[in-house]
Design a protein around this motif. Structure first.
Motif, short mmCIF file in Angstrom:
data_model
loop_
_atom_site.label_atom_id
_atom_site.label_comp_id
_atom_site.label_asym_id
_atom_site.label_seq_id
_atom_site.Cartn_x
_atom_site.Cartn_y
_atom_site.Cartn_z
N MET A 121 0.83 -1.20 0.00
CA MET A 121 0.00 0.00 0.00
C MET A 121 0.86 1.26 0.00
O MET A 121 1.96 1.26 0.55
N THR A 122 0.31 2.31 -0.60
CA THR A 122 0.99 3.61 -0.55
C THR A 122 0.87 4.14 0.88
O THR A 122 0.02 3.69 1.66
N PRO A 123 1.71 5.10 1.26
CA PRO A 123 1.62 5.67 2.61
C PRO A 123 0.21 6.24 2.92
O PRO A 123 -0.29 6.10 4.03
N GLN A 124 -0.41 6.86 1.91
CA GLN A 124 -1.75 7.43 2.13
C GLN A 124 -2.79 6.33 2.31
O GLN A 124 -3.67 6.42 3.17
N GLU A 125 -2.71 5.26 1.52
CA GLU A 125 -3.63 4.13 1.69
C GLU A 125 -3.44 3.48 3.05
O GLU A 125 -4.40 3.16 3.75
N ARG A 126 -2.19 3.33 3.44
CA ARG A 126 -1.87 2.73 4.74
C ARG A 126 -2.45 3.57 5.88
O ARG A 126 -3.06 3.04 6.81
#
Length: 173
Positions: free
Chosen positions: A65-70
């Protein structure tokens, strides 16, 4: 319905199965919910068509996952009282997040979504998902970084509103 002299509540499977005396469409749901699209039939809010060839890719995206999704997943959606799925395959797309009860896709858009080609792809994808009765919410990665609480409130209010809409659609004759 009476079975063996006793009252029997007909299940949704009984109502939809022509073999069991049904007509193929449950009587308590509007016929418009049962669509034929791209050669695939789906019924119910959680049973959308998907390309099983994308399953492995979706699993990999869950791990990467991207940092924002995480941040959205671990700080809000993971513990949300209504089940939300990560990297869900719908038709031939992989949605970042999907809430089946609300028929809601949540997409986090990085910089590639703001090019002409990215905007065109997003518009096509949204149109296809909306044809299935799924609403698409889009947030930029910047929204997650700067306005996280507002994003969470927007998702929460949209989930509640969509669940109310779907409940009303079920109860209407």
């Amino acid at each position: 319905m009476i079975v063996n002299g006793k009252p029997h509540r007909q299940s949704i499977c009984d109502a939809t199965s022509p073999v069991r005396g049904g007509f193929g469409i449950p009587q308590r749901f509007p016929a418009k919910w049962y669509m034929l699209f791209s050669g695939r039939v789906f019924m119910d809010i959680g049973n959308l068509p998907y390309d099983r060839h994308l399953t492995e890719r979706a699993q990999a995206l869950r791990r990467e996952m991207t940092p924002q999704e995480r941040k959205l997943w671990y700080q809000f959606l993971r513990q949300y009282p209504v089940k939300v799925y990560r990297q869900r395959v719908i038709d031939h797309f992989i949605a970042d997040f999907y809430c089946a009860k609300a028929k809601l896709v949540i997409e986090l858009d990085g910089s590639q979504h703001y090019t002409e080609q990215g905007k065109c792809r997003d518009a096509e994808r949204t149109a296809i998902l909306e044809a299935y009765g799924v609403q698409v919410l889009r947030f930029s990665n910047r929204d997650i970084r700067v306005h996280f609480e507002g994003v969470c409130m927007t998702i929460h209010h949209t989930v509640l509103a969509r669940m109310d809409e779907l409940a009303d659609a079920i109860t209407e004759p």
